[in-house]
Design a protein around this motif. Structure first.
Motif, mmCIF file in Angstrom:
data_model
loop_
_atom_site.group_PDB
_atom_site.id
_atom_site.type_symbol
_atom_site.label_atom_id
_atom_site.label_comp_id
_atom_site.label_asym_id
_atom_site.label_seq_id
_atom_site.Cartn_x
_atom_site.Cartn_y
_atom_site.Cartn_z
ATOM 1 N N SER A 1 15.805 -12.963 -12.654
ATOM 2 C CA SER A 1 15.194 -14.070 -13.384
ATOM 3 C C SER A 1 15.247 -13.847 -14.890
ATOM 4 N N GLY A 2 15.866 -12.759 -15.351
ATOM 5 C CA GLY A 2 16.074 -12.551 -16.777
ATOM 6 C C GLY A 2 15.062 -11.623 -17.416
ATOM 7 N N GLN A 3 14.130 -11.134 -16.648
ATOM 8 C CA GLN A 3 13.156 -10.220 -17.234
ATOM 9 C C GLN A 3 13.726 -8.818 -17.278
ATOM 10 N N ARG A 4 13.249 -8.049 -18.245
ATOM 11 C CA ARG A 4 13.687 -6.667 -18.412
ATOM 12 C C ARG A 4 12.963 -5.797 -17.407
ATOM 13 N N HIS A 5 13.650 -4.892 -16.764
ATOM 14 C CA HIS A 5 13.061 -3.985 -15.773
ATOM 15 C C HIS A 5 12.311 -2.879 -16.507
ATOM 16 N N PRO A 6 11.107 -2.544 -16.075
ATOM 17 C CA PRO A 6 10.329 -1.527 -16.785
ATOM 18 C C PRO A 6 10.859 -0.112 -16.598
ATOM 19 N N SER A 7 11.643 0.112 -15.569
ATOM 20 C CA SER A 7 12.137 1.453 -15.289
ATOM 21 C C SER A 7 13.473 1.687 -15.984
ATOM 22 N N PRO A 8 13.688 2.899 -16.531
ATOM 23 C CA PRO A 8 14.984 3.172 -17.153
ATOM 24 C C PRO A 8 16.104 3.223 -16.115
ATOM 25 N N VAL A 9 15.783 3.528 -14.871
ATOM 26 C CA VAL A 9 16.787 3.549 -13.804
ATOM 27 C C VAL A 9 16.616 2.259 -13.024
ATOM 28 N N HIS A 10 17.544 1.307 -13.204
ATOM 29 C CA HIS A 10 17.418 -0.016 -12.583
ATOM 30 C C HIS A 10 17.625 0.067 -11.080
ATOM 31 N N GLY A 11 16.832 -0.746 -10.363
ATOM 32 C CA GLY A 11 17.038 -0.889 -8.937
ATOM 33 C C GLY A 11 16.216 0.062 -8.081
ATOM 34 N N ARG A 12 15.555 1.052 -8.641
ATOM 35 C CA ARG A 12 14.781 1.989 -7.815
ATOM 36 C C ARG A 12 13.453 1.393 -7.372
ATOM 37 N N GLY A 13 12.839 0.553 -8.189
ATOM 38 C CA GLY A 13 11.608 -0.108 -7.809
ATOM 39 C C GLY A 13 10.344 0.639 -8.221
ATOM 40 N N LYS A 14 10.448 1.861 -8.726
ATOM 41 C CA LYS A 14 9.273 2.604 -9.152
ATOM 42 C C LYS A 14 9.278 2.737 -10.662
ATOM 43 N N PRO A 15 8.128 2.655 -11.271
ATOM 44 C CA PRO A 15 8.076 2.852 -12.737
ATOM 45 C C PRO A 15 8.290 4.332 -13.063
ATOM 46 N N PRO A 16 8.682 4.622 -14.285
ATOM 47 C CA PRO A 16 8.925 6.025 -14.641
ATOM 48 C C PRO A 16 7.615 6.799 -14.718
ATOM 49 N N ARG A 17 7.693 8.094 -14.468
ATOM 50 C CA ARG A 17 6.519 8.945 -14.600
ATOM 51 C C ARG A 17 6.295 9.231 -16.074
ATOM 52 N N PRO A 18 5.057 9.384 -16.486
ATOM 53 C CA PRO A 18 4.807 9.694 -17.900
ATOM 54 C C PRO A 18 5.334 11.059 -18.257
ATOM 55 N N LYS A 19 5.813 11.190 -19.498
ATOM 56 C CA LYS A 19 6.361 12.468 -19.949
ATOM 57 C C LYS A 19 5.227 13.418 -20.281
ATOM 58 N N GLU B 1 0.802 -1.215 0.000
ATOM 59 C CA GLU B 1 0.000 0.000 0.000
ATOM 60 C C GLU B 1 0.843 1.278 0.000
ATOM 61 N N GLN B 2 1.821 1.373 0.891
ATOM 62 C CA GLN B 2 2.643 2.582 0.960
ATOM 63 C C GLN B 2 3.432 2.789 -0.333
ATOM 64 N N TYR B 3 3.940 1.696 -0.901
ATOM 65 C CA TYR B 3 4.683 1.796 -2.163
ATOM 66 C C TYR B 3 3.768 2.263 -3.296
ATOM 67 N N LEU B 4 2.569 1.691 -3.364
ATOM 68 C CA LEU B 4 1.643 2.047 -4.434
ATOM 69 C C LEU B 4 1.160 3.495 -4.309
ATOM 70 N N LEU B 5 1.111 3.991 -3.079
ATOM 71 C CA LEU B 5 0.735 5.388 -2.861
ATOM 72 C C LEU B 5 1.907 6.341 -3.086
ATOM 73 N N GLY B 6 3.105 5.773 -3.364
ATOM 74 C CA GLY B 6 4.279 6.599 -3.623
ATOM 75 C C GLY B 6 4.909 7.139 -2.358
ATOM 76 N N LYS B 7 4.651 6.491 -1.215
ATOM 77 C CA LYS B 7 5.149 7.001 0.064
ATOM 78 C C LYS B 7 6.232 6.116 0.681
ATOM 79 N N GLY B 8 6.614 5.049 0.003
ATOM 80 C CA GLY B 8 7.610 4.178 0.619
ATOM 81 C C GLY B 8 8.312 3.310 -0.404
ATOM 82 N N GLN B 9 9.165 2.419 0.096
ATOM 83 C CA GLN B 9 9.941 1.489 -0.736
ATOM 84 C C GLN B 9 9.091 0.273 -1.093
ATOM 85 N N ALA B 10 9.540 -0.445 -2.133
ATOM 86 C CA ALA B 10 8.878 -1.685 -2.508
ATOM 87 C C ALA B 10 9.116 -2.710 -1.412
#
Length: 142
Positions: free
Chosen positions: A122-140, A97-106
């Motif tokens: 596991s070999g999957q591509r990370h959706p974020s351009p900055v690897h390891g942050r855990g949050k998806p990028p904001r729309p431009k 919940e806190q992560y989805l609300l943008g208030k905490g870590q994954a």
């Protein structure tokens, strides 16, 4: 005799005034009657339109109900999987919940890594351009 003629003249005058008032009241009553008749006719038309709309709504509801009864049901395995999925989502929601609300870590898994890092391993591509942050990028902005 003059007083009798004068009295008769006064009575005739009052009689004329009463007849004028009576005629005026009759005209007013007729106008009011016509207004009430027109209003009643309009209400009757509105009532008929409302009955027509209600009948159409009832017909639509009956059609929807019939469609729901004749709709093909899902396979029991699909229903079971869907039920398990939503139970899992409800179970994990407090953690995320806190992560989805943008208030905490994954949330962190049992191995000590975040769920996003497990996907990378596991070999999957990370959706974020900055690897390891855990949050998806904001729309431009457009």
């Amino acid at each position: 005799m003059a007083s009798a003629a004068h009295e008769e003249f006064e009575l005739g005058k009052k009689h004329e005034e009463i007849l004028e008032k009576r005629a005026l009241l009759l005209q007013q009553m007729e106008a009011l009657y016509e207004q009430q008749k027109a209003k009643k006719k309009q209400q009757c038309l509105m009532s008929q339109a409302a009955h027509k709309r209600n009948a159409q709504l009832l017909q639509d509801l009956e059609n929807v109900e019939k469609n729901l009864h004749t709709r093909q049901l899902l396979h029991p395995d699909v229903i079971h999987l869907e039920t398990r999925y939503w139970a899992s989502v409800e179970q994990k929601l407090p953690e995320w919940e806190q992560y989805l609300l943008g208030k905490g870590q994954a949330p962190v898994s049992e191995t000590g890594t975040s769920f996003g890092q497990q996907r990378l391993r596991s070999g999957q591509r990370h959706p974020s351009p900055v690897h390891g942050r855990g949050k998806p990028p904001r729309p431009k902005p457009r």
